[in-house]
Design a protein around this motif. Structure first.
Motif, PDB file in Angstrom:
ATOM      1  N   VAL A 222       0.869  -1.177   0.000  1.00  0.00           N
ATOM      2  CA  VAL A 222       0.000   0.000   0.000  1.00  0.00           C
ATOM      3  C   VAL A 222       0.906   1.228   0.000  1.00  0.00           C
ATOM      4  CG1 VAL A 222      -1.576   1.380   1.406  1.00  0.00           C
ATOM      5  CG2 VAL A 222      -1.973  -1.065   1.131  1.00  0.00           C
ATOM      6  N   ILE A 223       0.596   2.177  -0.848  1.00  0.00           N
ATOM      7  CA  ILE A 223       1.399   3.395  -0.933  1.00  0.00           C
ATOM      8  C   ILE A 223       0.520   4.587  -0.596  1.00  0.00           C
ATOM      9  CG2 ILE A 223       2.703   4.912  -2.464  1.00  0.00           C
ATOM     10  CD1 ILE A 223       3.736   2.420  -3.861  1.00  0.00           C
ATOM     11  N   LEU A 224       0.896   5.280   0.457  1.00  0.00           N
ATOM     12  CA  LEU A 224       0.136   6.440   0.920  1.00  0.00           C
ATOM     13  C   LEU A 224       0.808   7.715   0.416  1.00  0.00           C
ATOM     14  CD1 LEU A 224      -0.586   5.358   4.617  1.00  0.00           C
ATOM     15  CD2 LEU A 224      -1.781   4.713   2.511  1.00  0.00           C
ATOM     16  N   GLY A 225       0.183   8.334  -0.575  1.00  0.00           N
ATOM     17  CA  GLY A 225       0.720   9.576  -1.122  1.00  0.00           C
ATOM     18  C   GLY A 225       1.323   9.388  -2.496  1.00  0.00           C
ATOM     19  N   VAL A 226       0.481   9.311  -3.532  1.00  0.00           N
ATOM     20  CA  VAL A 226       1.025   9.012  -4.861  1.00  0.00           C
ATOM     21  C   VAL A 226       1.392  10.295  -5.611  1.00  0.00           C
ATOM     22  CG1 VAL A 226       0.057   6.742  -5.263  1.00  0.00           C
ATOM     23  CG2 VAL A 226      -1.375   8.735  -5.679  1.00  0.00           C
ATOM     24  N   GLY A 227       2.471  10.903  -5.168  1.00  0.00           N
ATOM     25  CA  GLY A 227       3.097  11.978  -5.934  1.00  0.00           C
ATOM     26  C   GLY A 227       4.048  11.354  -6.938  1.00  0.00           C
ATOM     27  N   ARG A 228       5.123  12.063  -7.249  1.00  0.00           N
ATOM     28  CA  ARG A 228       6.070  11.558  -8.245  1.00  0.00           C
ATOM     29  C   ARG A 228       6.713  10.255  -7.797  1.00  0.00           C
ATOM     30  NH1 ARG A 228       9.046  17.316  -8.863  1.00  0.00           N
ATOM     31  NH2 ARG A 228       8.524  17.267  -6.651  1.00  0.00           N
ATOM     32  N   LEU A 229       7.243  10.237  -6.563  1.00  0.00           N
ATOM     33  CA  LEU A 229       7.905   9.030  -6.080  1.00  0.00           C
ATOM     34  C   LEU A 229       6.903   7.910  -5.838  1.00  0.00           C
ATOM     35  CD1 LEU A 229      10.200   7.336  -5.008  1.00  0.00           C
ATOM     36  CD2 LEU A 229      10.051   8.574  -2.830  1.00  0.00           C
TER      37      LEU A 229
ATOM     38  N   THR B 147       4.886   7.814   1.226  1.00  0.00           N
ATOM     39  CA  THR B 147       5.674   8.633   0.316  1.00  0.00           C
ATOM     40  C   THR B 147       5.208  10.087   0.350  1.00  0.00           C
ATOM     41  OG1 THR B 147       4.225   8.031  -1.533  1.00  0.00           O
ATOM     42  CG2 THR B 147       6.203   6.702  -1.205  1.00  0.00           C
ATOM     43  N   VAL B 148       4.667  10.493   1.465  1.00  0.00           N
ATOM     44  CA  VAL B 148       4.185  11.869   1.632  1.00  0.00           C
ATOM     45  C   VAL B 148       5.371  12.798   1.905  1.00  0.00           C
ATOM     46  CG1 VAL B 148       1.949  11.118   2.478  1.00  0.00           C
ATOM     47  CG2 VAL B 148       3.808  11.503   4.105  1.00  0.00           C
ATOM     48  N   PRO B 149       5.200  14.129   1.727  1.00  0.00           N
ATOM     49  CA  PRO B 149       6.273  15.069   2.078  1.00  0.00           C
ATOM     50  C   PRO B 149       6.661  14.941   3.554  1.00  0.00           C
ATOM     51  CG  PRO B 149       4.562  16.162   0.793  1.00  0.00           C
ATOM     52  CD  PRO B 149       4.036  14.800   1.126  1.00  0.00           C
ATOM     53  N   ASP B 150       7.894  15.286   3.864  1.00  0.00           N
ATOM     54  CA  ASP B 150       8.400  15.147   5.232  1.00  0.00           C
ATOM     55  C   ASP B 150       7.488  15.814   6.260  1.00  0.00           C
ATOM     56  OD1 ASP B 150      10.479  13.848   4.068  1.00  0.00           O
ATOM     57  OD2 ASP B 150      12.042  15.220   4.745  1.00  0.00           O
ATOM     58  N   ARG B 151       6.990  17.000   5.942  1.00  0.00           N
ATOM     59  CA  ARG B 151       6.156  17.736   6.896  1.00  0.00           C
ATOM     60  C   ARG B 151       4.859  16.994   7.203  1.00  0.00           C
ATOM     61  NH1 ARG B 151       2.129  19.973   3.929  1.00  0.00           N
ATOM     62  NH2 ARG B 151       2.519  20.158   1.684  1.00  0.00           N
ATOM     63  N   MET B 152       4.443  16.101   6.276  1.00  0.00           N
ATOM     64  CA  MET B 152       3.191  15.380   6.459  1.00  0.00           C
ATOM     65  C   MET B 152       3.377  14.024   7.140  1.00  0.00           C
ATOM     66  SD  MET B 152       0.767  17.281   5.532  1.00  0.00           S
ATOM     67  CE  MET B 152      -0.548  16.047   5.588  1.00  0.00           C
ATOM     68  N   LEU B 153       4.611  13.573   7.293  1.00  0.00           N
ATOM     69  CA  LEU B 153       4.843  12.268   7.904  1.00  0.00           C
ATOM     70  C   LEU B 153       4.220  12.160   9.297  1.00  0.00           C
ATOM     71  CD1 LEU B 153       8.422  10.876   7.137  1.00  0.00           C
ATOM     72  CD2 LEU B 153       6.237   9.689   6.940  1.00  0.00           C
TER      73      LEU B 153
ATOM     74  N   SER C   8      16.757  11.874  -7.847  1.00  0.00           N
ATOM     75  CA  SER C   8      15.901  13.057  -7.937  1.00  0.00           C
ATOM     76  C   SER C   8      14.768  12.775  -8.911  1.00  0.00           C
ATOM     77  CB  SER C   8      16.708  14.279  -8.409  1.00  0.00           C
ATOM     78  OG  SER C   8      17.221  14.061  -9.717  1.00  0.00           O
ATOM     79  N   PHE C   9      13.624  13.401  -8.660  1.00  0.00           N
ATOM     80  CA  PHE C   9      12.428  13.132  -9.446  1.00  0.00           C
ATOM     81  C   PHE C   9      11.787  14.448  -9.883  1.00  0.00           C
ATOM     82  CE2 PHE C   9      12.797   9.785  -6.153  1.00  0.00           C
ATOM     83  CZ  PHE C   9      13.176   8.750  -6.992  1.00  0.00           C
ATOM     84  N   ALA C  10      12.073  14.848 -11.108  1.00  0.00           N
ATOM     85  CA  ALA C  10      11.522  16.101 -11.613  1.00  0.00           C
ATOM     86  C   ALA C  10      10.052  15.973 -11.971  1.00  0.00           C
ATOM     87  CB  ALA C  10      12.320  16.569 -12.832  1.00  0.00           C
ATOM     88  N   ASP C  11       9.656  14.779 -12.420  1.00  0.00           N
ATOM     89  CA  ASP C  11       8.256  14.521 -12.743  1.00  0.00           C
ATOM     90  C   ASP C  11       8.017  13.021 -12.663  1.00  0.00           C
ATOM     91  OD1 ASP C  11       8.982  13.318 -15.347  1.00  0.00           O
ATOM     92  OD2 ASP C  11       9.362  15.375 -15.973  1.00  0.00           O
ATOM     93  N   ILE C  12       6.769  12.589 -12.861  1.00  0.00           N
ATOM     94  CA  ILE C  12       6.417  11.183 -12.673  1.00  0.00           C
ATOM     95  C   ILE C  12       7.145  10.281 -13.659  1.00  0.00           C
ATOM     96  CG2 ILE C  12       4.518   9.518 -12.831  1.00  0.00           C
ATOM     97  CD1 ILE C  12       2.684  11.638 -11.665  1.00  0.00           C
ATOM     98  N   GLU C  13       7.226  10.694 -14.914  1.00  0.00           N
ATOM     99  CA  GLU C  13       7.828   9.828 -15.929  1.00  0.00           C
ATOM    100  C   GLU C  13       9.324   9.648 -15.686  1.00  0.00           C
ATOM    101  OE1 GLU C  13       8.264   7.110 -18.626  1.00  0.00           O
ATOM    102  OE2 GLU C  13       6.324   7.897 -17.969  1.00  0.00           O
ATOM    103  N   THR C  14      10.030  10.740 -15.382  1.00  0.00           N
ATOM    104  CA  THR C  14      11.457  10.587 -15.100  1.00  0.00           C
ATOM    105  C   THR C  14      11.680   9.828 -13.799  1.00  0.00           C
ATOM    106  OG1 THR C  14      11.514  12.767 -14.040  1.00  0.00           O
ATOM    107  CG2 THR C  14      12.125  12.661 -16.358  1.00  0.00           C
ATOM    108  N   ALA C  15      10.736   9.949 -12.867  1.00  0.00           N
ATOM    109  CA  ALA C  15      10.841   9.165 -11.626  1.00  0.00           C
ATOM    110  C   ALA C  15      10.827   7.677 -11.951  1.00  0.00           C
ATOM    111  CB  ALA C  15       9.697   9.517 -10.682  1.00  0.00           C
ATOM    112  N   ARG C  16       9.938   7.271 -12.825  1.00  0.00           N
ATOM    113  CA  ARG C  16       9.870   5.856 -13.216  1.00  0.00           C
ATOM    114  C   ARG C  16      11.151   5.421 -13.929  1.00  0.00           C
ATOM    115  NH1 ARG C  16       4.095   4.571 -15.945  1.00  0.00           N
ATOM    116  NH2 ARG C  16       5.100   2.535 -16.064  1.00  0.00           N
ATOM    117  N   GLN C  17      11.678   6.290 -14.757  1.00  0.00           N
ATOM    118  CA  GLN C  17      12.888   5.958 -15.501  1.00  0.00           C
ATOM    119  C   GLN C  17      14.113   5.891 -14.597  1.00  0.00           C
ATOM    120  OE1 GLN C  17      13.154   8.929 -18.575  1.00  0.00           O
ATOM    121  NE2 GLN C  17      11.284   8.255 -19.606  1.00  0.00           N
TER     122      GLN C  17
END
Length: 300
Positions: free
Chosen positions: A8-15, A69-75, A124-133
């Motif tokens: 389960v992944i909580l927080g589906v941003g780029r990472l 995978t939420v931002p640090d402030r939200m952990l 580093s993850f500039a966007d979702i696609e480069t994150a996957r790559q």
């Protein structure tokens, strides 16, 4: 064949998005993902087919491994939500992907029998696609309880990653190293871009001129290591060129040049003759440029 745990992944941003897709491709069942906004949940679920929720508590009940995978402030916020929801269960594993914090920040989940830890991708993850790559093949800094470390290590290996077991007390130093290798490289290239754009039509043209040099340097480092890949006036002991650089550079970039020059001197080691080393050391001293202050030199 050992069955892989459900994730389960909580927080589906780029990472989070990249982790979900790559884990699924590696044979893991992604039982649920969450996002803060209904539109994001609907779009991601439609795109991937993964069950998507707004409710972190409900989603967390569906996985063997819960990855925040939420931002640090939200952990702390999401962790408190899960603890107060009282739905965590013994045998689950909870991981976060923060670079600067160790797995111990998730300690309150242990009261439910949950093993806690962290797995931060050194990428580093500039966007979702480069994150996957970029994620596949990256190193992961892992720490935490034994079961959490084992689960994170297996997942990282299945993603084609390398494992770095960083001691919790060293996590901030680890993150500083990552910041230098990524964020500060970007800032340095921007400085070079600005300097070069004085003779090009714009910064984009300057960047395109610089990129072959940068990629060639990275290739040399990959093949030979940092010390052997070092070139330039300092490692040659060329004090005259260093002096000319310092006289020509706009004042706002002198401190950067000097600080990096001092680090370059250390890296060059005994390849520089002692006399030249002393001359360059003096040139790079911070009090050696005071005469340039106030001359108004700057880059556009």
């Amino acid at each position: 064949m050992v069955q892989k745990p459900t994730i389960v992944i909580l927080g589906v941003g780029r990472l989070g998005s990249a982790l979900a897709c790559l884990a699924s491709g590696a044979g893991y069942t992604v039982a649920a993902v969450t996002a803060e906004h209904t539109e994001t949940v609907a779009a991601f679920s439609k795109m991937t087919g993964f069950p998507a929720y707004i409710d972190n508590i409900k989603a967390a009940t569906l996985g063997d491994v819960i990855i925040l995978t939420v931002p640090d402030r939200m952990l702390p916020v999401v962790l408190a939500e899960l603890v107060q929801g009282n739905q965590l269960r013994r045998g689950q594993i909870m991981l976060h992907t923060s670079g600067v914090m160790a797995g111990e920040i998730l300690a309150p989940a242990r009261e439910f029998g949950v093993a806690v830890g962290s797995m931060h991708p050194l990428q580093s993850f500039a966007d979702i696609e480069t994150a996957r790559q970029n994620l596949s093949g990256s190193a992961f800094a892992i720490d935490g309880d034994q079961e959490a470390v084992a689960a994170a290590s297996h997942l990282a290996a299945d993603l084609g990653g390398r494992i770095l077991q960083v001691p919790p007390q060293e996590r901030i130093v680890y993150h500083a190293a990552a910041c230098i290798a990524s964020n500060y490289v970007v800032a340095l290239l921007h400085i070079a871009e600005r300097l070069l754009s004085r003779w090009t039509t714009d910064e984009q043209e300057a960047l395109q001129a610089l990129l072959p040099l940068v990629t060639g340097t990275l290739r040399n480092i990959a093949e030979q290591g940092t010390a052997a890949a070092l070139t330039g006036p300092i490692v040659r002991g060329d004090a005259t060129t260093v002096s000319q650089h310092l006289k020509a550079l706009p004042v706002e970039f002198l401190s950067v040049y000097q600080s990096l020059g001092q680090a370059t001197l250390q890296l060059a080691g005994d390849r520089i003759h002692q006399t030249q080393r002393e001359i360059i050391t003096n040139l790079l001293a911070m009090d050696g440029i005071q005469q340039k202050e106030g001359d108004g030199s700057h880059v556009k």
